[in-house]
Motif scaffolding. Structure first.
Motif, PDB file in Angstrom:
ATOM      1  N   VAL A 673       0.829  -1.210   0.000  1.00  0.00           N
ATOM      2  CA  VAL A 673       0.000   0.000   0.000  1.00  0.00           C
ATOM      3  C   VAL A 673       0.858   1.252   0.000  1.00  0.00           C
ATOM      4  CG1 VAL A 673      -1.655   1.304   1.375  1.00  0.00           C
ATOM      5  CG2 VAL A 673      -1.974  -1.121   1.065  1.00  0.00           C
ATOM      6  N   VAL A 674       1.940   1.244   0.746  1.00  0.00           N
ATOM      7  CA  VAL A 674       2.781   2.441   0.865  1.00  0.00           C
ATOM      8  C   VAL A 674       3.492   2.751  -0.446  1.00  0.00           C
ATOM      9  CG1 VAL A 674       4.818   3.370   2.023  1.00  0.00           C
ATOM     10  CG2 VAL A 674       3.055   2.224   3.349  1.00  0.00           C
ATOM     11  N   VAL A 675       3.965   1.738  -1.156  1.00  0.00           N
ATOM     12  CA  VAL A 675       4.722   2.001  -2.378  1.00  0.00           C
ATOM     13  C   VAL A 675       3.813   2.259  -3.578  1.00  0.00           C
ATOM     14  CG1 VAL A 675       6.654   0.629  -1.531  1.00  0.00           C
ATOM     15  CG2 VAL A 675       4.921  -0.461  -2.951  1.00  0.00           C
ATOM     16  N   GLN A 676       2.562   1.757  -3.528  1.00  0.00           N
ATOM     17  CA  GLN A 676       1.605   1.995  -4.615  1.00  0.00           C
ATOM     18  C   GLN A 676       0.276   2.462  -4.004  1.00  0.00           C
ATOM     19  OE1 GLN A 676       1.891   1.668  -8.045  1.00  0.00           O
ATOM     20  NE2 GLN A 676       4.087   1.325  -7.788  1.00  0.00           N
ATOM     21  N   PRO A 677       0.241   3.645  -3.395  1.00  0.00           N
ATOM     22  CA  PRO A 677      -0.976   4.033  -2.650  1.00  0.00           C
ATOM     23  C   PRO A 677      -2.169   4.323  -3.542  1.00  0.00           C
ATOM     24  CG  PRO A 677       0.617   5.833  -2.698  1.00  0.00           C
ATOM     25  CD  PRO A 677       1.300   4.654  -3.317  1.00  0.00           C
ATOM     26  N   LYS A 678      -1.975   4.968  -4.662  1.00  0.00           N
ATOM     27  CA  LYS A 678      -3.115   5.353  -5.494  1.00  0.00           C
ATOM     28  C   LYS A 678      -3.829   4.142  -6.062  1.00  0.00           C
ATOM     29  CE  LYS A 678      -4.375   8.357  -9.358  1.00  0.00           C
ATOM     30  NZ  LYS A 678      -3.879   9.304 -10.382  1.00  0.00           N
ATOM     31  N   LEU A 705      -5.027  -0.834   5.519  1.00  0.00           N
ATOM     32  CA  LEU A 705      -5.389   0.494   5.029  1.00  0.00           C
ATOM     33  C   LEU A 705      -5.148   1.554   6.096  1.00  0.00           C
ATOM     34  CD1 LEU A 705      -8.697  -0.342   3.126  1.00  0.00           C
ATOM     35  CD2 LEU A 705      -6.527   0.353   2.119  1.00  0.00           C
ATOM     36  N   GLY A 706      -5.483   1.249   7.346  1.00  0.00           N
ATOM     37  CA  GLY A 706      -5.278   2.231   8.398  1.00  0.00           C
ATOM     38  C   GLY A 706      -3.817   2.545   8.640  1.00  0.00           C
ATOM     39  N   LEU A 707      -2.998   1.510   8.785  1.00  0.00           N
ATOM     40  CA  LEU A 707      -1.569   1.733   9.031  1.00  0.00           C
ATOM     41  C   LEU A 707      -0.868   2.296   7.807  1.00  0.00           C
ATOM     42  CD1 LEU A 707      -0.711  -1.483  11.060  1.00  0.00           C
ATOM     43  CD2 LEU A 707      -1.241   0.786  11.918  1.00  0.00           C
ATOM     44  N   GLY A 708      -1.262   1.838   6.617  1.00  0.00           N
ATOM     45  CA  GLY A 708      -0.657   2.370   5.404  1.00  0.00           C
ATOM     46  C   GLY A 708      -0.965   3.834   5.206  1.00  0.00           C
ATOM     47  N   GLY A 709      -2.206   4.240   5.468  1.00  0.00           N
ATOM     48  CA  GLY A 709      -2.561   5.647   5.335  1.00  0.00           C
ATOM     49  C   GLY A 709      -1.817   6.524   6.317  1.00  0.00           C
ATOM     50  N   GLU A 711       1.129   5.888   7.652  1.00  0.00           N
ATOM     51  CA  GLU A 711       2.540   5.953   7.263  1.00  0.00           C
ATOM     52  C   GLU A 711       2.752   6.905   6.090  1.00  0.00           C
ATOM     53  OE1 GLU A 711       6.202   3.008   5.846  1.00  0.00           O
ATOM     54  OE2 GLU A 711       4.391   2.176   6.764  1.00  0.00           O
ATOM     55  N   ILE A 712       1.809   6.907   5.144  1.00  0.00           N
ATOM     56  CA  ILE A 712       1.909   7.846   4.020  1.00  0.00           C
ATOM     57  C   ILE A 712       1.806   9.282   4.522  1.00  0.00           C
ATOM     58  CG2 ILE A 712       0.733   8.628   1.924  1.00  0.00           C
ATOM     59  CD1 ILE A 712      -0.051   5.716   1.445  1.00  0.00           C
ATOM     60  N   ALA A 713       0.961   9.512   5.534  1.00  0.00           N
ATOM     61  CA  ALA A 713       0.787  10.848   6.078  1.00  0.00           C
ATOM     62  C   ALA A 713       1.950  11.274   6.964  1.00  0.00           C
ATOM     63  CB  ALA A 713      -0.513  10.916   6.875  1.00  0.00           C
ATOM     64  N   GLY A 714       2.820  10.353   7.323  1.00  0.00           N
ATOM     65  CA  GLY A 714       3.980  10.708   8.124  1.00  0.00           C
ATOM     66  C   GLY A 714       3.807  10.502   9.610  1.00  0.00           C
ATOM     67  N   PHE A 715       2.729   9.862  10.054  1.00  0.00           N
ATOM     68  CA  PHE A 715       2.498   9.645  11.476  1.00  0.00           C
ATOM     69  C   PHE A 715       3.198   8.395  11.989  1.00  0.00           C
ATOM     70  CE2 PHE A 715      -1.032  12.404  10.385  1.00  0.00           C
ATOM     71  CZ  PHE A 715      -1.084  13.255  11.476  1.00  0.00           C
ATOM     72  N   LEU A 868     -11.649   4.270   9.444  1.00  0.00           N
ATOM     73  CA  LEU A 868     -12.066   5.522   8.814  1.00  0.00           C
ATOM     74  C   LEU A 868     -11.688   6.720   9.681  1.00  0.00           C
ATOM     75  CD1 LEU A 868     -15.600   4.648   7.381  1.00  0.00           C
ATOM     76  CD2 LEU A 868     -13.496   5.035   6.110  1.00  0.00           C
ATOM     77  N   ALA A 869     -11.860   6.603  10.992  1.00  0.00           N
ATOM     78  CA  ALA A 869     -11.497   7.708  11.873  1.00  0.00           C
ATOM     79  C   ALA A 869     -10.003   8.000  11.827  1.00  0.00           C
ATOM     80  CB  ALA A 869     -11.939   7.385  13.301  1.00  0.00           C
ATOM     81  N   LEU A 870      -9.185   6.964  11.817  1.00  0.00           N
ATOM     82  CA  LEU A 870      -7.737   7.167  11.736  1.00  0.00           C
ATOM     83  C   LEU A 870      -7.326   7.764  10.394  1.00  0.00           C
ATOM     84  CD1 LEU A 870      -6.475   3.885  13.447  1.00  0.00           C
ATOM     85  CD2 LEU A 870      -6.434   6.192  14.380  1.00  0.00           C
ATOM     86  N   LEU A 871      -7.979   7.344   9.319  1.00  0.00           N
ATOM     87  CA  LEU A 871      -7.670   7.924   8.007  1.00  0.00           C
ATOM     88  C   LEU A 871      -8.083   9.386   7.942  1.00  0.00           C
ATOM     89  CD1 LEU A 871      -8.731   4.990   5.640  1.00  0.00           C
ATOM     90  CD2 LEU A 871      -6.405   5.753   6.153  1.00  0.00           C
TER      91      LEU A 871
END
Length: 995
Positions: A673-678, A705-709, A711-715, A868-871
């Motif tokens: 998910v992190v390397v191909q998020p879109k 999805l929650g952890l990948g999102g 990590e993409i956001a930098g958290f 959804l809340a974490l995203l």
């Protein structure tokens, strides 16, 4: 004299006795020469011979006599419901099968040959199957009376024999037609009608599957089931049922038989797995020759209207998932001359035909609030609209309904974003067809008040995406009707993007109904190849004896060197530990040829597919997170295999009980998910709703999805990020210390030491942390206040919150939500958040009760809301799509309040969703109250009832789930009351009439 002796008792063997003791011996050649055959000529004589405990050869003679009756060589037919046939079937099932099944099975030389097939042919009838099921039910009842004696009970052995016989009775693709042909031989029409009803009820009431599954479970517990039983698998049973209907319809069935097939299909679709049934009918009839297509259309004509609508919707989903899934929405190369889309349109034209019910069903799918293939590619909408390419009236109806819905303010406010995108595409496609078929209609429509109102409502909408779609539709339709000088042009930068140009190009697409050959080719390529299990290497042959090394003339002499010349930085290698495999007593069992770690993604895929190799499975799991991240930016190796790798990881089973299996599997999916998020964010969201997976596998998709999102956001930072860097990009340690200051170096070492594997409840820990961050300032304020109802309500747990968190009080010093770039926030919104919310609403409105039952399972629903809340929190307040995300998430939270009754975990998840929603919108509470006044008031009333009705005690730390729910409810209630008190004037209109 022998006839005077009758047995007075029977003795059954224990489980420790071998099976051979129960097997009647197969007569030898000498014995067969003196065998006693049955020479009777009546069913009474056959029944008498069966009851007199015949030997093996006599039994075969009796069975062959009964088989000759099936061929019409004498008058008695065991398949007809007569007293004689019922008694013979009863003796065959209760006495012959338990005593002779083993030897009959072992004497068979093939699946379609042997002595066992003679018995199967005699019982392949409606009375025979009913007798088997009745006997199996009696055996199951007997096993339940004494569960402790399962291993030694004769009922277990007999149940396994009946299961094997049942799986042979219902194996071929023409068994149902054969059974019905035997029923149709009845001359009495009054007797034929109840037999017909019993025939339909037998195969469509789940009786066979339920009894087989229960018996298989009991036999498996006792260890007596040696052969696979497919009748206990509902999916395999539905496939078998569909293949029988296909064979029946293609065999030149008359109208009565097609009506019977339509009734069977309609009732079988209610057993579950209706998508599989429609898929079998689609491939077996629709993709065949013209006669099969006519049979498919007649099946639809004879089906009830509700079943016709279900089949149309299922065919649309089937085409989208299996045949048009390779085309994406933003594919600029999707021109109007696409043969696959034309073939899909041709298939839909055959399905719809000239029936008004199915036509209206397809129009409703294109224009309804929950239709148009939410989250799917535009190809399925192109194919569906092209069905009406020559129908002016139908196309005009589609355009008018789409335009009316497009400008509805309630629709813009409450419909998911992906739903609005799909309907916008339908609107533009239908406008292009109407312009080519009847230009005057489009001209008049653009002058109507509905069009002007729709564009004005869109432009004045608070959501950026709604305004963007309004401008796209306005410019596209104006370009069709008006000249270049007078056409509408907003002169906005958003209208010059590739996405806007793609949307406006939809009005130029002109698809047509084409032949089905491309679909047949795709179906052939999608057929699963016959998989053969790889032969296991024997432990003795795997290890070849090593050849002794060749003798050489050179002699290696060790020369001692003084220790003064050694480099002090050189650290000698430690002695290797002893290999655990070397301690095996048998040296032939030691595996010296261990596989090497994969260095390419294709090698990683082959390792995952090799389920019979322990070393490959372990290497693939441990290597996947690092290898995927390392190969992310080097060519297209990851992007071209991402979906295949994700499919293997989601469905992977812990066959060898590996250490940290779930963590490694989860880290591999997060890496994808992190390397191909879109691409993969949308893929995982679709897999969660549409995939055939268990609850635990769906839960792992949500955690990914929650952890990948985040990590993409930098958290979050994964422990595999640093390990995935190539060695060429890392300086040696001696050189690195000259470029990194001591403070930064210590920080890097500290951060690296803090990286730990993800716990199983990773999302729960994040949820608790964010909840404490939200509640701690409120608790501090309540503790400082000396009066007021809030201080009284929160006084029971403010001290505990202050002890759990050192967050300062609200104000300027409170840490704000991290602002992230709009590009990252937009990626999280479009690829993670909106696919999850949109598909949830589409699933709740679908006709599949199974999908709704899975989604509303408490644990899965809780995890879904937390994800959804974490995203939403990861996207942050700087997200341009925050108003639309807030609207969709708030509507979703209010829609699942009914699931909170009696379930604290779901209640806690809904409250946490409100926490995240209020926290992200903290800087714009005025706009929140202005846009969502009714939601604010409704949520406050509901949270107030939760706070009042939840029992919370002052039990100190770890006070239980009720205390956590009460704390969250109090925090949300305080925040909502602050907003209501501050912006009463804005909320006054929404509060009038609220009860």
């Amino acid at each position: 004299m022998d006839q005077l002796f009758t047995p007075v008792s029977q003795t059954y063997r224990n489980s420790s006795q071998p099976d051979e003791l129960l097997k009647p011996s197969i007569p030898s050649k000498a014995a067969r020469e003196t065998r006693v055959e049955f020479h009777g000529s009546s069913p009474e004589q056959a029944l008498e011979a069966l009851r007199s405990q015949p030997n093996y050869d006599t039994l075969l003679s009796i069975l062959k006599y009964l088989q000759r009756g099936l061929q019409g060589k004498h008058a008695f037919d065991i398949r007809k419901p007569t007293p004689q046939s019922a008694q013979i079937i009863q003796v065959l099932v209760i006495e012959i099968v338990p005593n002779y099944w083993t030897v009959l099975r072992d004497a068979s030389t093939g699946r379609d040959r042997g002595d066992v097939d003679v018995l199967v042919s005699c019982l392949r009838s409606l009375p025979g199957i009913n007798a088997l099921l009745a006997y199996l039910r009696a055996l199951l009842k007997e096993t339940k009376t004494d569960p402790k004696a399962l291993g030694s009970s004769h009922a277990i052995f007999n149940s396994s024999f009946v299961l094997e016989l049942l799986s042979k009775l219902l194996y071929a693709d023409n068994d149902m037609r054969t059974i019905w042909d035997s029923i149709r031989l009845l001359d009495n029409s009054a007797q034929l009608r109840p037999m017909r009803q019993e025939f339909v009820s037998l195969f469509t009431s789940a009786k066979i599957v339920s009894l087989s599954a229960e018996a298989e479970d009991i036999c498996s517990q006792a260890g007596q089931l040696k052969h696979g039983v497919w009748t206990s698998n509902a999916k395999l049973y539905i496939d078998w049922l569909g293949r029988n209907v296909v064979d029946w319809a293609r065999s030149g069935a008359d109208e009565d038989d097609l009506k019977l097939c339509a009734e069977i299909t309609a009732r079988a679709g209610r057993l579950g797995n209706s998508e599989n049934l429609t898929s079998v009918l689609f491939a077996g009839l629709l993709l065949r020759d013209g006669n099969s297509q006519i049979a498919f259309t007649k099946l639809l004509d004879f089906s009830p209207p509700l079943e016709q609508r279900k089949i149309v919707n299922t065919v649309l989903k089937l085409l989208s998932d299996k045949y048009l899934n390779l085309k994406t929405q933003d594919d600029s190369s999707a021109t109007s001359d696409d043969p696959v889309i034309w073939a899909a349109s041709g298939a839909l034209r055959i399905v719809v035909g000239n029936d008004e019910t199915r036509k209206s069903s397809l129009v409703s799918w294109l224009t309804s609030g929950s239709g148009a293939g939410i989250g799917e590619s535009c190809s399925i909408r192109r194919a569906a609209v092209a069905v009406f390419a020559d129908d002016k009236e139908a196309m005009a109806v589609i355009l008018e309904k789409s335009l009316s819905q497009f400008g509805d303010q309630l629709y813009m406010k409450h419909s998911p974003l992906l739903q609005q995108d799909a309907h916008t595409q339908v609107l533009l496609l239908s406008a292009g067809y109407v312009h080519r078929l009847a230009p005057i209609k489009l001209t008049l429509l653009l002058r109507s008040s509905s069009y002007l109102k729709a564009i004005s409502n869109r432009i004045s909408a608070p959501q950026n995406r709604a305004r963007f779609l309004g401008m796209v539709v306005g410019e596209a339709l104006s370009g069709l009707v008006h000249s270049k000088e007078t056409k509408l042009d907003f002169k906005m930068d958003e209208m010059d993007t590739d996405e806007a140009e793609w949307y406006k190009s939809l009005i130029q697409i002109s698809d047509r109904v084409g032949p089905l050959d491309p679909l047949r080719e795709l179906f052939t390529s999608l057929k699963p190849a016959s998989k053969t299990k790889p032969a296991r290497r024997s432990k003795t042959s795997a290890q070849q004896p090593r050849k002794p090394p060749n003798q050489s003339e050179f002699v290696i002499e060790e020369i001692e060197d003084d220790e003064e010349g050694e480099d002090p930085d050189l650290v000698p290698y430690a002695k290797p530990d002893s290999d655990a495999e070397d301690s095996d007593d048998d040296p032939t069992l030691i595996n010296r040829n261990k596989p090497k770690a994969p260095v390419y993604i294709r090698d990683l895929l082959s390792y995952f597919r090799d389920m019979e190799n322990y070393d490959r499975q372990k290497l693939a799991l441990t290597t996947a997170p690092t290898l995927v991240r390392r190969k992310a930016n080097y060519g297209t190796e990851v992007s071209s295999h991402a979906e295949e790798l994700a499919t293997l990881l989601v469905g992977l089973q812990d066959k060898y009980d590996l250490d940290k299996f779930n963590d490694l599997r989860l880290q591999g999916m997060v890496a994808i998910v992190v390397v191909q998020p879109k691409k993969m964010g949308q893929w995982f969201a679709k897999t969660f709703f549409d995939g055939d997976y268990s609850l635990s596998q769906r839960a792992s998709v949500l955690v990914t999805l929650g952890l990948g999102g985040r990590e993409i956001a930098g958290f979050e930072t994964s422990e595999y990020v640093s390990a995935a860097q190539f060695a060429s990009k890392i300086l040696p340690e001696k050189v690195e210390k000259h470029y990194i200051t001591p403070s930064s170096s210590s920080r890097l070492q500290q951060s690296a030491s803090n990286l730990k594997p993800l716990p199983p409840n990773a999302l729960d820990n994040l949820t608790q942390s964010l909840s404490q961050t939200f509640l701690a300032p409120l608790a501090a304020e309540a503790a400082d206040a000396t009066t007021g109802p809030d201080a009284l309500k929160l006084s029971s747990f403010t001290s505990r919150l202050q002890a759990q968190s050192n967050t300062p009080t609200r104000g300027k010093n409170r840490p704000r939500t991290r602002a992230i770039p709009n590009t990252t926030a937009s990626l999280i919104a479009s690829s993670f958040f909106f696919p999850l919310t949109s598909r949830f609403q589409a699933a709740t409105h679908s006709a599949s009760a199974t999908a709704r039952g899975i989604l509303f399972q408490p644990y899965l629903l809780t995890l879904y809301l937390k994800t959804l809340a974490l995203l939403l929190h990861a996207a942050g307040p700087s997200t341009l799509a925050l108003p639309q995300m807030t609207a969709e998430f708030w509507d979703l939270l209010l829609s699942v309040r009914g699931q909170c009754v009696g379930d604290l975990s779901v209640t806690q998840a809904v409250l946490f969703g409100l926490v995240a929603l209020l926290d992200v919108n903290e800087t714009d509470m005025r706009g929140l109250c202005e846009r969502h006044g009714r939601e604010v008031v409704e949520s406050m009333e509901w949270v107030n009832s939760i706070f009042s009705n939840t029992r919370g005690g002052d039990t100190g730390e770890g006070g239980g789930e009720e205390n956590e729910v009460k704390m969250l409810a109090a925090g949300v209630l305080i925040r909502l009351r602050e907003a209501v008190d501050k912006y009463q004037a804005l909320l006054m209109g929404d509060m009038i009439g609220f009860t």
